[in-house]
Design an enzyme around this catalytic site. Structure first.
Site, mmCIF file in Angstrom:
data_model
loop_
_atom_site.group_PDB
_atom_site.id
_atom_site.type_symbol
_atom_site.label_atom_id
_atom_site.label_comp_id
_atom_site.label_asym_id
_atom_site.label_seq_id
_atom_site.Cartn_x
_atom_site.Cartn_y
_atom_site.Cartn_z
ATOM 1 N N ASP A 1 -3.735 57.214 16.395
ATOM 2 C CA ASP A 1 -2.744 56.154 16.586
ATOM 3 C C ASP A 1 -1.545 56.642 17.386
ATOM 4 O O ASP A 1 -1.015 55.917 18.230
ATOM 5 C CB ASP A 1 -2.261 55.643 15.221
ATOM 6 C CG ASP A 1 -3.351 54.924 14.446
ATOM 7 O OD1 ASP A 1 -3.815 53.878 14.915
ATOM 8 O OD2 ASP A 1 -3.724 55.403 13.362
ATOM 9 N N PHE B 1 12.716 61.608 39.511
ATOM 10 C CA PHE B 1 11.706 61.065 38.616
ATOM 11 C C PHE B 1 10.812 62.149 38.017
ATOM 12 O O PHE B 1 9.890 61.834 37.255
ATOM 13 C CB PHE B 1 10.869 60.010 39.332
ATOM 14 C CG PHE B 1 11.681 58.825 39.796
ATOM 15 C CD1 PHE B 1 12.769 58.385 39.053
ATOM 16 C CD2 PHE B 1 11.384 58.166 40.974
ATOM 17 C CE1 PHE B 1 13.538 57.308 39.468
ATOM 18 C CE2 PHE B 1 12.147 57.090 41.406
ATOM 19 C CZ PHE B 1 13.224 56.653 40.653
ATOM 20 N N SER C 1 7.476 57.275 51.480
ATOM 21 C CA SER C 1 8.714 58.037 51.313
ATOM 22 C C SER C 1 8.439 59.527 51.110
ATOM 23 O O SER C 1 9.140 60.378 51.657
ATOM 24 C CB SER C 1 9.500 57.496 50.117
ATOM 25 O OG SER C 1 9.926 56.167 50.338
ATOM 26 N N GLU D 1 4.512 58.067 36.938
ATOM 27 C CA GLU D 1 4.808 59.484 37.186
ATOM 28 C C GLU D 1 4.289 60.410 36.088
ATOM 29 O O GLU D 1 3.761 61.488 36.369
ATOM 30 C CB GLU D 1 6.325 59.689 37.345
ATOM 31 C CG GLU D 1 6.928 59.044 38.567
ATOM 32 C CD GLU D 1 7.357 57.605 38.331
ATOM 33 O OE1 GLU D 1 7.951 57.002 39.234
ATOM 34 O OE2 GLU D 1 7.107 57.093 37.213
ATOM 35 N N HIS E 1 -1.307 64.243 6.087
ATOM 36 C CA HIS E 1 -1.166 64.432 7.534
ATOM 37 C C HIS E 1 -0.793 65.864 7.884
ATOM 38 O O HIS E 1 -1.486 66.513 8.671
ATOM 39 C CB HIS E 1 -0.119 63.483 8.116
ATOM 40 C CG HIS E 1 0.208 63.780 9.548
ATOM 41 N ND1 HIS E 1 -0.586 63.355 10.592
ATOM 42 C CD2 HIS E 1 1.215 64.496 10.109
ATOM 43 C CE1 HIS E 1 -0.077 63.799 11.734
ATOM 44 N NE2 HIS E 1 1.022 64.485 11.468
ATOM 45 N N LEU F 1 1.447 64.338 21.804
ATOM 46 C CA LEU F 1 0.482 63.247 21.721
ATOM 47 C C LEU F 1 0.385 62.469 23.030
ATOM 48 O O LEU F 1 1.380 62.220 23.704
ATOM 49 C CB LEU F 1 0.845 62.319 20.566
ATOM 50 C CG LEU F 1 0.716 62.949 19.177
ATOM 51 C CD1 LEU F 1 1.169 61.988 18.096
ATOM 52 C CD2 LEU F 1 -0.717 63.402 18.923
ATOM 53 N N ASP G 1 20.845 54.993 47.737
ATOM 54 C CA ASP G 1 20.229 54.617 46.460
ATOM 55 C C ASP G 1 21.112 54.972 45.271
ATOM 56 O O ASP G 1 20.896 54.469 44.160
ATOM 57 C CB ASP G 1 18.861 55.291 46.302
ATOM 58 C CG ASP G 1 17.779 54.555 47.078
ATOM 59 O OD1 ASP G 1 17.976 53.373 47.390
ATOM 60 O OD2 ASP G 1 16.739 55.172 47.373
ATOM 61 N N ARG H 1 11.017 66.762 54.113
ATOM 62 C CA ARG H 1 9.868 65.960 53.680
ATOM 63 C C ARG H 1 8.904 65.749 54.848
ATOM 64 O O ARG H 1 7.692 65.640 54.649
ATOM 65 C CB ARG H 1 10.314 64.623 53.080
ATOM 66 C CG ARG H 1 11.043 63.690 54.038
ATOM 67 C CD ARG H 1 11.308 62.330 53.414
ATOM 68 N NE ARG H 1 12.125 61.500 54.290
ATOM 69 C CZ ARG H 1 12.081 60.181 54.301
ATOM 70 N NH1 ARG H 1 11.267 59.530 53.497
ATOM 71 N NH2 ARG H 1 12.860 59.493 55.107
ATOM 72 N N HIS I 1 -2.928 68.061 16.810
ATOM 73 C CA HIS I 1 -2.570 68.577 15.488
ATOM 74 C C HIS I 1 -3.801 68.695 14.589
ATOM 75 O O HIS I 1 -3.788 69.427 13.603
ATOM 76 C CB HIS I 1 -1.517 67.681 14.828
ATOM 77 C CG HIS I 1 -1.944 66.254 14.665
ATOM 78 N ND1 HIS I 1 -1.726 65.296 15.634
ATOM 79 C CD2 HIS I 1 -2.586 65.617 13.658
ATOM 80 C CE1 HIS I 1 -2.202 64.134 15.234
ATOM 81 N NE2 HIS I 1 -2.732 64.305 14.035
ATOM 82 N N HIS J 1 19.321 57.580 41.453
ATOM 83 C CA HIS J 1 18.224 58.236 42.160
ATOM 84 C C HIS J 1 18.580 59.639 42.642
ATOM 85 O O HIS J 1 17.718 60.336 43.174
ATOM 86 C CB HIS J 1 17.803 57.393 43.373
ATOM 87 C CG HIS J 1 16.959 56.203 43.018
ATOM 88 N ND1 HIS J 1 17.332 55.286 42.075
ATOM 89 C CD2 HIS J 1 15.748 55.788 43.487
ATOM 90 C CE1 HIS J 1 16.408 54.351 41.979
ATOM 91 N NE2 HIS J 1 15.431 54.642 42.812
ATOM 92 N N GLY K 1 -1.445 68.509 21.929
ATOM 93 C CA GLY K 1 -0.464 68.617 20.849
ATOM 94 C C GLY K 1 0.613 67.585 21.058
ATOM 95 O O GLY K 1 0.826 66.721 20.202
ATOM 96 N N HIS L 1 -2.629 70.498 9.520
ATOM 97 C CA HIS L 1 -2.874 69.073 9.348
ATOM 98 C C HIS L 1 -4.321 68.855 8.901
ATOM 99 O O HIS L 1 -5.228 68.783 9.738
ATOM 100 C CB HIS L 1 -2.617 68.335 10.659
ATOM 101 C CG HIS L 1 -1.250 68.565 11.227
ATOM 102 N ND1 HIS L 1 -0.895 69.739 11.865
ATOM 103 C CD2 HIS L 1 -0.141 67.778 11.232
ATOM 104 C CE1 HIS L 1 0.376 69.663 12.252
ATOM 105 N NE2 HIS L 1 0.852 68.495 11.871
#
Length: 735
Positions: free
Chosen positions: A212, A495, A436, A463, A318, A175, A527, A409, A124, A531, A173, A84
């Site tokens: 950008d 998640f 939690s 996250e 580019h 983005l 849930d 947990r 890049h 979930h 790399g 690039h």
């Protein structure tokens, strides 16, 4: 007067070339344009003469340095026939200013603690960073490496890789990751400065060049929002606003007001209209940024992608070489020899050698400061240094006693709060799920703008950024023997899908980040399937260089934490249950669990092996007891706990064969996808669909995770292989 005028309209993806022989001409929008040495006045365009020096507001040698950078980058891409060139050519003025006037760095000792950090978020454009590392004398980046750009074994890979090239802080790399990492780097500096009595030890800034594309990625919005909240005045981002993406003009998809967005985040924002014709405006903006201690700064800089090329201002520069003809013409416009490749004249090299020398003096001054600090605060300074002594990462951790049946947990909470006072480098938090995930640190307060010495980070519902920021925290100063900071972060296991891009980079970068992922199966219950993780465990297990733990009790949870601390260059994911699990007193063992898999309960001459993880181990134990103790047709059943497949597979084959004997019907039980278990078991009780909403115990029963079903399937499996040879799944060649 005869000249060729280049009218570049980046927003319209059009460039016009007009040959003129008069003092004035009509522009494409019918406005008069005078030929002069000043920047262009055509709306939305830049006016350039073939001789770029005519309009440059700076010394001829400064411009020559910038043009040398541009040509080096274009040469790298041209020789490799890959890469690039456009962004490096547009960003060269920024890089020149940073490396010659702004940043403190040391080519001779690239990892000294108080160096300014530089992150090329638009990875890049890495030819730019490699050119700067070469010009300033980093030993990894000789001219031979530039000529091997993007080739196997080169120190100049296709995107920056921290574990390949000295002077690269993080892998960029994908983005947006780099800018998000930079937030972590800036947080690390502020935290270490706050927790050190001598305020001259950690004073560095973090500089970023982004494009950008970086600002379109959601992860940067998350990270930038948190950076503004935390008031990270040591973070300065140079936004390469060239208004071009791969598809073409940003008018196609990105027309928001970036400056207003960042101002709303709490950032200081400056706009620099032009760096192609001089650096003074950018120089002033950076100095203003450094003088603002309570806000991060975004400097929005108008640039021309592929500056000097016939294709400048278009997406054609580019991701493809300029081509021999265009490259020669471009060098000519730079007043460089079009016949020479990888040209660095002596006067240019002297500028960068002098800049690097100033960096070495800054490092030497800091080393003297640290020596003085160590003399007056010996215990504190030594404690920092001890974070890089190998035994520090293999220290014997102590944990409190616990004989109560709980969710893993809650066992995780015990372990985390046990090791936090023992490992002062531990810092982290949760994505708005502290209550939690049970990750609050009782030994420390929150990290906030007013209390940067706190070790608990409120990441908010972010996250992806949370994981990327942890990569930056780890990267601040780390090596094979230690790290100034050991970050952890937490959310629900499902998640991890939000965070996966950054988690993958933890593994690639060899960053030993600790991920605590609770609510690890359909057993979380009410849930519901949105979930309840199904495919997540196998997604994570399929990533190289990551240890995924699913402990069954307190002993195995302790083992997972010991493993996480010991494995400095491998991230660890600890998957913990919401529901209370069966006590395995006298069966589980922390030391054995550290092998990743072990015999939890055994019998003489087993006829069946049950393998399980986490909450399903209790089912396996009860089912084995039922099968083995039958008065009629008992089935002698061994139970194997495999809390970490990766560590089990890293053991000697003889050990693996002692646990999974081969030639014996083997049934695996895990409330997750079955993929991956075929390596170990002949049949799987796993999930092949999404879950359901309801009380956890009832959901588990609905999908067959009961003692009765495990017993039934085990009996059927043994019967299936009667009179047949059971495939020995562990009989695999190891070459």
């Amino acid at each position: 007067l005869s000249a060729t005028l280049h009218y570049s309209f980046p927003r319209r993806n059009i460039i016009y070339f007009h040959s003129v022989t008069t003092m004035a001409c009509n522009s494409p929008d019918n406005k008069k344009v005078k030929i002069s040495t000043s920047p262009a006045t055509v709306p939305g365009a830049e006016l350039r003469n073939d001789d770029t020096s005519l309009s440059y507001q700076g010394t001829p040698l400064e411009l020559k340095c910038i043009n040398t950078i541009r040509a080096l980058c274009a040469d790298m891409v041209q020789k490799a026939q890959s890469g690039h060139p456009g962004a490096p050519m547009g960003c060269a003025p920024m890089a020149h200013l940073l490396w010659t006037e702004i940043m403190a760095y040391s080519p001779k000792k690239h990892d000294w603690w108080n160096r300014d950090r530089f992150v090329l978020s638009n990875g890049h454009a890495c030819a730019l960073q490699y050119a700067m590392l070469h010009l300033t004398g980093y030993e990894d980046m000789g001219m031979d490496q530039l000529k091997q750009f993007r080739q196997i074994g080169s120190k100049a890979p296709g995107h920056p890789e921290n574990f390949v090239t000295k002077g690269i802080e993080v892998c960029t790399g994908p983005l947006g990751q780099g800018l998000s990492n930079a937030v972590g780097l800036a947080m690390a500096q502020s935290h270490l400065n706050a927790t050190t009595q001598n305020k001259e030890i950690f004073t560095n800034y973090t500089y970023v060049i982004c494009g950008d594309g970086c600002l379109q990625e959601g992860v940067t919005s998350e990270a930038s929002s948190l950076a503004g909240h935390l008031g990270l005045g040591n973070l300065i981002v140079l936004y390469d606003d060239n208004q071009i993406t791969i598809d073409g003009s940003t008018d196609l998809s990105f027309t928001e007001n970036v400056a207003m967005r960042y101002e709303s985040y709490g950032w200081q924002v400056f706009k620099v209209e032009d760096v192609s014709n001089g650096l003074e405006e950018l120089r002033e903006a950076i100095q203003k940024a450094k003088s603002e201690a309570s806000k991060p700064t975004l400097i929005q800089i108008n640039t021309v992608i592929g500056y000097g090329s016939a294709k400048a201002g278009t997406a054609k520069t580019h991701g493809a070489p300029l081509g021999d003809e265009d490259l020669a013409a471009t060098k000519k416009s730079y007043n460089l020899d079009p016949e020479k490749s990888f040209q660095v004249d002596d006067d240019v090299r002297e500028i960068y050698t002098a800049a690097a020398s100033r960096g070495e003096k800054a490092r030497a001054k800091w080393e003297a400061t640290f020596a003085s600090y160590k003399a007056t605060h010996a215990e504190e300074a030594t404690a920092l240094e001890q974070r890089f002594v190998p035994p520090a990462t293999k220290q014997v951790l102590t944990f409190p006693e616990c004989d109560k049946a709980m969710a893993t947990r809650k066992y995780s909470e015990l372990c985390l709060n046990a090791i936090a006072p023992q490992i002062p480098s531990l810092i982290g938090g949760s994505a708005d799920l502290t209550g939690s995930n049970l990750t609050n640190l009782k030994c420390s307060g929150d990290y906030q703008s007013s209390t940067p010495g706190g070790r608990y980070i409120r990441f908010g519902v972010r996250e992806h950024a949370m994981s990327a920021i942890c990569n930056g925290l780890f990267a601040f100063s780390s090596g094979n023997d230690g790290s100034l900071l050991r970050p952890f972060c937490a959310t629900f296991l499902t998640f991890a899908g939000y965070a996966l891009g950054a988690m993958r980079l933890s593994a690639l970068s060899k960053f030993g980040v600790l991920y605590i992922m609770t609510h690890d199966s359909i057993g979380l219950g009410e849930d519901g399937p949105t979930h309840q993780p199904i495919e997540t465990l196998e997604n994570l297990r399929s990533i190289p260089n990551i240890n995924v733990w699913r402990p069954a009790d307190y002993e195995e949870t302790k083992a997972s934490y010991v493993s996480a601390v010991d494995n400095l260059t491998t991230p660890t994911v600890i998957c913990a249950s919401r529901s209370t699990l069966k006590l395995l007193t006298g069966k589980s063992c922390m030391e054995k669990a550290q092998k990743g898999g072990y015999v939890l309960q055994d019998v003489e001459k087993p006829q069946l092996i049950l393998i399980g993880t986490g909450s399903e181990i209790g089912l396996c134990v009860d089912a084995a007891n039922e099968l083995s103790s039958r008065s009629s047709n008992p089935i002698r059943t061994r139970v194997v706990s495999m809390p970490c497949q990766e560590l089990f597979l890293s053991q000697e084959q003889s050990y693996q064969l002692s646990v999974l004997l081969g030639g014996i019907p083997t049934l695996s039980v895990e409330a997750s996808a079955q993929h991956g278990w075929h390596r170990f078991s002949n049949y799987q009780i796993c999930m092949s669909s999404f879950g359901a909403s309801g009380p956890g115990g009832e959901v588990m029963k609905l999908f067959g995770f009961t003692v009765e079903n495990v017993t039934e399937k085990g009996e059927k499996l043994v019967k299936f292989y009667e009179g047949k040879t059971v495939p020995n799944l562990m009989d695999r060649p190891i070459f």
